[in-house]
Every structure is written in C-alpha cells, then in structure tokens.
Scaffold this active site. Structure first.
Site, PDB file in Angstrom:
ATOM      1  N   SER A  49      34.119  30.782  38.943  1.00 29.14           N
ATOM      2  CA  SER A  49      34.090  29.861  40.085  1.00 29.14           C
ATOM      3  C   SER A  49      33.018  28.785  39.940  1.00 29.14           C
ATOM      4  CB  SER A  49      33.796  30.690  41.340  1.00 29.14           C
ATOM      5  OG  SER A  49      33.200  29.910  42.354  1.00 29.14           O
ATOM      6  N   GLY A  50      33.403  27.560  40.202  1.00 28.77           N
ATOM      7  CA  GLY A  50      32.437  26.457  40.168  1.00 28.77           C
ATOM      8  C   GLY A  50      31.394  26.615  41.259  1.00 28.77           C
ATOM      9  N   LEU A  51      31.854  27.031  42.447  1.00 29.79           N
ATOM     10  CA  LEU A  51      30.914  27.249  43.550  1.00 29.79           C
ATOM     11  C   LEU A  51      29.907  28.332  43.184  1.00 29.79           C
ATOM     12  CD1 LEU A  51      29.962  26.949  46.496  1.00 29.79           C
ATOM     13  CD2 LEU A  51      31.686  28.657  47.120  1.00 29.79           C
ATOM     14  N   ASP A  61      27.582  22.498  44.482  1.00 24.14           N
ATOM     15  CA  ASP A  61      28.915  22.449  43.865  1.00 24.14           C
ATOM     16  C   ASP A  61      29.398  20.989  43.822  1.00 24.14           C
ATOM     17  OD1 ASP A  61      31.323  23.236  42.801  1.00 24.14           O
ATOM     18  OD2 ASP A  61      32.130  24.052  44.666  1.00 24.14           O
ATOM     19  N   ASP A  88      37.133  27.473  36.530  1.00 21.96           N
ATOM     20  CA  ASP A  88      37.270  26.434  37.544  1.00 21.96           C
ATOM     21  C   ASP A  88      36.614  25.191  36.951  1.00 21.96           C
ATOM     22  OD1 ASP A  88      37.013  24.752  39.688  1.00 21.96           O
ATOM     23  OD2 ASP A  88      35.766  26.112  40.879  1.00 21.96           O
ATOM     24  N   ASP A  90      36.745  22.139  37.854  1.00 26.70           N
ATOM     25  CA  ASP A  90      36.618  21.020  38.800  1.00 26.70           C
ATOM     26  C   ASP A  90      37.650  19.938  38.490  1.00 26.70           C
ATOM     27  OD1 ASP A  90      34.588  22.436  40.012  1.00 26.70           O
ATOM     28  OD2 ASP A  90      32.973  21.396  38.988  1.00 26.70           O
ATOM     29  N   GLU A 117      41.371  20.123  39.338  1.00 21.79           N
ATOM     30  CA  GLU A 117      41.784  19.731  40.693  1.00 21.79           C
ATOM     31  C   GLU A 117      41.910  18.214  40.805  1.00 21.79           C
ATOM     32  OE1 GLU A 117      38.349  21.828  42.253  1.00 21.79           O
ATOM     33  OE2 GLU A 117      37.580  19.987  43.150  1.00 21.79           O
ATOM     34  N   LYS A 123      32.803  15.938  42.086  1.00 20.19           N
ATOM     35  CA  LYS A 123      33.524  16.562  43.193  1.00 20.19           C
ATOM     36  C   LYS A 123      32.565  17.153  44.238  1.00 20.19           C
ATOM     37  CE  LYS A 123      33.761  20.537  43.665  1.00 20.19           C
ATOM     38  NZ  LYS A 123      34.609  21.628  43.187  1.00 20.19           N
ATOM     39  N   ASN A 125      32.692  20.501  47.116  1.00 19.56           N
ATOM     40  CA  ASN A 125      33.470  21.694  47.457  1.00 19.56           C
ATOM     41  C   ASN A 125      34.461  21.370  48.579  1.00 19.56           C
ATOM     42  OD1 ASN A 125      33.835  24.407  49.157  1.00 19.56           O
ATOM     43  ND2 ASN A 125      33.401  24.921  47.027  1.00 19.56           N
ATOM     44  N   SER A 126      35.653  21.948  48.464  1.00 20.87           N
ATOM     45  CA  SER A 126      36.750  21.640  49.396  1.00 20.87           C
ATOM     46  C   SER A 126      36.422  21.977  50.844  1.00 20.87           C
ATOM     47  CB  SER A 126      37.990  22.427  48.987  1.00 20.87           C
ATOM     48  OG  SER A 126      38.364  22.084  47.689  1.00 20.87           O
ATOM     49  N   ARG A 162      45.472  21.985  40.337  1.00 22.28           N
ATOM     50  CA  ARG A 162      45.124  22.337  41.730  1.00 22.28           C
ATOM     51  C   ARG A 162      45.386  21.154  42.654  1.00 22.28           C
ATOM     52  NH1 ARG A 162      39.269  24.807  43.431  1.00 22.28           N
ATOM     53  NH2 ARG A 162      39.016  23.769  45.450  1.00 22.28           N
ATOM     54  N   HIS A 193      45.719  24.837  47.623  1.00 26.19           N
ATOM     55  CA  HIS A 193      44.557  25.247  48.402  1.00 26.19           C
ATOM     56  C   HIS A 193      44.717  24.841  49.862  1.00 26.19           C
ATOM     57  CE1 HIS A 193      40.836  27.124  48.722  1.00 26.19           C
ATOM     58  NE2 HIS A 193      40.013  26.234  48.221  1.00 26.19           N
TER      59      HIS A 193
HETATM   60  C1  SPV Z   1      35.440  27.777  43.610  1.00 24.25           C
HETATM   61  O1  SPV Z   1      35.368  29.010  43.696  1.00 24.25           O
HETATM   62  O2  SPV Z   1      34.550  27.082  43.126  1.00 24.25           O
HETATM   63  C2  SPV Z   1      36.625  27.089  44.107  1.00 24.25           C
HETATM   64  C3  SPV Z   1      37.368  27.652  45.219  1.00 24.25           C
HETATM   65  O3  SPV Z   1      36.910  26.015  43.641  1.00 24.25           O
HETATM   66  S1  SPV Z   1      36.793  26.855  46.661  1.00 24.25           S
HETATM   67  O4  SPV Z   1      35.382  27.139  46.791  1.00 24.25           O
HETATM   68  O5  SPV Z   1      37.579  27.424  47.735  1.00 24.25           O
HETATM   69  O6  SPV Z   1      37.042  25.431  46.548  1.00 24.25           O
HETATM   70 MG    MG Z   2      35.402  25.128  42.657  1.00 28.45          MG
END
Ligand code: SPV
Ligand code: MG
Length: 301
Positions: A49-51, A61, A88, A90, A117, A123, A125-126, A162, A193
């Site tokens: 996971s990027g986060l 992130d 991930d 990004d 994505e 980027k 975080n969503s 994504r 997502h």
């Molecule tokens: C991550 O885990 O970094 C993701 C999922 O991209 S989210 O945090 O929901 O965007």
């Molecule tokens: Mg991410």
C-alpha cells in the site's frame, strides 16, 4: 526447502488469483516484517500500500517518498516472502516512460503486479478531498497501460488500472467508459474505488460491467459489508488496504505510552512478541545452519 507455492512464479500465482472463479484477498503490508506476517497468517497475496508505506516512512501519501525509495521497500517485502505482491504504484510516478522503467524494475524484483490510478502526479490519497481531485486524461492514462503491457517480459506480470471516477464525483457513466478504455488498452484487471460507507457504487458497477475483466475492490469505507456480498457480485479480488499499519499504530502507541508512564518495561513484557519470536521471523535458525556448513569448525590462526 521451498514449498510448492514458492516454486510457482509469483506472477503466475497472482494471475491465477485474479482469474480464479472465487473471491480472493490481498492483505496490506508496508515492509519486510509486515509482509512476512501477512504470509504467515495464510494470505495468498500482499498489497504493498502506498498509504501504508509512506506512513511507515513518516511521510504523506503524496509521492513524498521517491519512487526508488518505494522500490527499495517493496524489494525487501518481495525478498522476505514467497507469495505475490501487487504494488500500489500510484499514478506510475510520471508519464508512460516512467511507467516503462518501473515495470522493468518491478519484474527484476519479482513483484507480481502493479496497480496504477488515473490521477495526476503528485497524487493525494483518495480519502483526502477525493471529490476535488483531478483525473488523468483517458488517452494519456491508456497510453501508460499500453506502455506497461508492452514493456513486461513475463507474460504473467499483471497491470491493474484503478478508476477514481466515483471517488472524484464523476458518476457511473464516466467510471464505465473509463473501464472500457482501460480494458481495451490491455489492463489485466480494474480496481474500482469508492468512498461511500456502503458498497452500492461498487455493486452497481459490477451489475453493468459483468465479467468483461476481473475487478478489484478496496472496502476500507464500506468495511461492514460481508465478503459474500462481493463474491456474489462477481468481484475477483478484495484488498484489505491498511489494517496492519493501523493495528501497528495502536499497538506501538499503547506500548510507548505505557513504558513512558511507568518508567519500566515490566508490565508490557507479557503482552508483546518475545525476542525469540523476532529471531524466528528473521529465520535466525537458517543462518545458524549455514554457519555450520560454511564456517571453519575451529577458528584458524
Ligand atoms: C493505499 O492503500 O495506498 C490505497 C488504497 O491506495 S486507498 O488508501 O484507499 O486509496
Ligand atoms: Mg495508495
């Protein structure tokens, strides 16, 4: 000796998960240790996971960690485990050319798949002001997918595209037309997502999309939906995206605060992993066996 799973290429393992008729799961990890814990728990795949990676490095992130720093982390994760990892990635850290180089480097490190994505670099975080985020141009993003697919050497390496249209407030029609474009560009699967507390958007997407290609979801916000609902809807892969990171924050805070308050490590000792467990996770025994084999029995003068 390596097990049967380890023998099969990680890319092939991942591809089989993606295309299997049942629902499969990826569990988040963010370093070599957490990746090992995911494998130990019985999961068949890992979400890098990027986060979680950025948070564990102490940054945001927002691509504050460079792509090679992320690559270093995922290399440790890959070396530490025998199950496939999806990175991930990004937005792919740049344009199609950066994506091509990324694919080469991921294959060298035996990373089975990457997810890119359709947003802009750097980027965010969503779940942070998701509806104010700009989406990538469809043609430009499709070019990234094509570049990735043309670059990979192993036919089983997977590229997951994504779709952020629902998060960014564009609605179902935009999500579906992007899905079709990304599938046509060669994506092996789509990640759809949603930030709603219910799975409604994702289930509606599945109704329209059917089985044109595998779909991956991240139920962080609609966490109370039972997995059976996703299975029935035809989802291929569920990502539990950040729960090892978050549980480690809770555990580390509790331990640090207790030790600080008590000026002693005595009360936490029975509640935490033993030093021996740490050695086990590092496979210290393997090194001891190797020392028997390779070190001289008696020190030479
Ligand atoms: C991550 O885990 O970094 C993701 C999922 O991209 S989210 O945090 O929901 O965007
Ligand atoms: Mg991410």
């Amino acid at each position: 000796m390596k097990g049967a799973t380890e023998m099969k290429k990680k890319t092939t393992q991942f591809r089989e998960m993606l295309n299997s008729p049942g629902l499969e799961f990826l569990m988040e990890a963010h370093d070599g240790l957490s990746a090992k814990i995911v494998e130990e728990a019985g999961f068949r795949g890992i979400w890098a996971s990027g986060l979680a990676i950025s948070a564990s490095l102490g940054v945001r992130d927002n691509n504050e960690a460079s792509w090679t720093q992320v690559l270093d982390v995922v290399e440790f994760m890959s070396d530490a485990t025998g199950i496939p990892i999806m990175l991930d990635a990004d937005t792919g850290y740049g344009n199609f050319n950066n994506v091509r180089r990324l694919v080469r480097k991921l294959e060298q490190r035996r990373v089975a798949a990457m997810c890119i994505e359709d947003k802009l670099f750097p980027k965010t975080n969503s779940f942070i002001k998701g509806d104010q985020q700009r989406l990538a141009d469809v043609a430009e993003f499709s070019g990234k997918i094509r570049a990735a697919k043309d670059t990979q050497q192993d036919p089983d390496f997977s590229v997951v595209a994504r779709i952020e249209a629902l998060i960014a407030g564009w609605g179902m029609e935009e999500a579906l037309s992007r899905a079709e474009a990304y599938r046509a560009a060669g994506a092996d699967a789509l990640l759809v997502h949603s930030k709603l507390p219910t799975p409604d958007q994702v289930l509606e997407f599945m109704k329209h999309w059917g089985k044109k290609c595998p779909v991956v979801i991240v139920p962080t916000m609609y966490f109370s939906t039972p997995a059976d609902v996703f299975a029935k809807a035809g989802v291929s892969l569920v990502i539990w995206a950040n729960h090892l990171l978050r549980s480690s924050i809770t555990a580390m805070r509790e331990t640090a605060r207790t030790i600080h308050a008590e000026r002693s490590i005595a009360s936490v000792e029975p509640r935490i992993a033993s030093v021996k467990e740490v050695f086990n996770l590092q496979d210290a025994a393997e090194l001891e066996r190797a020392e028997e084999t390779y070190l001289p029995k008696k020190p030479s003068r």
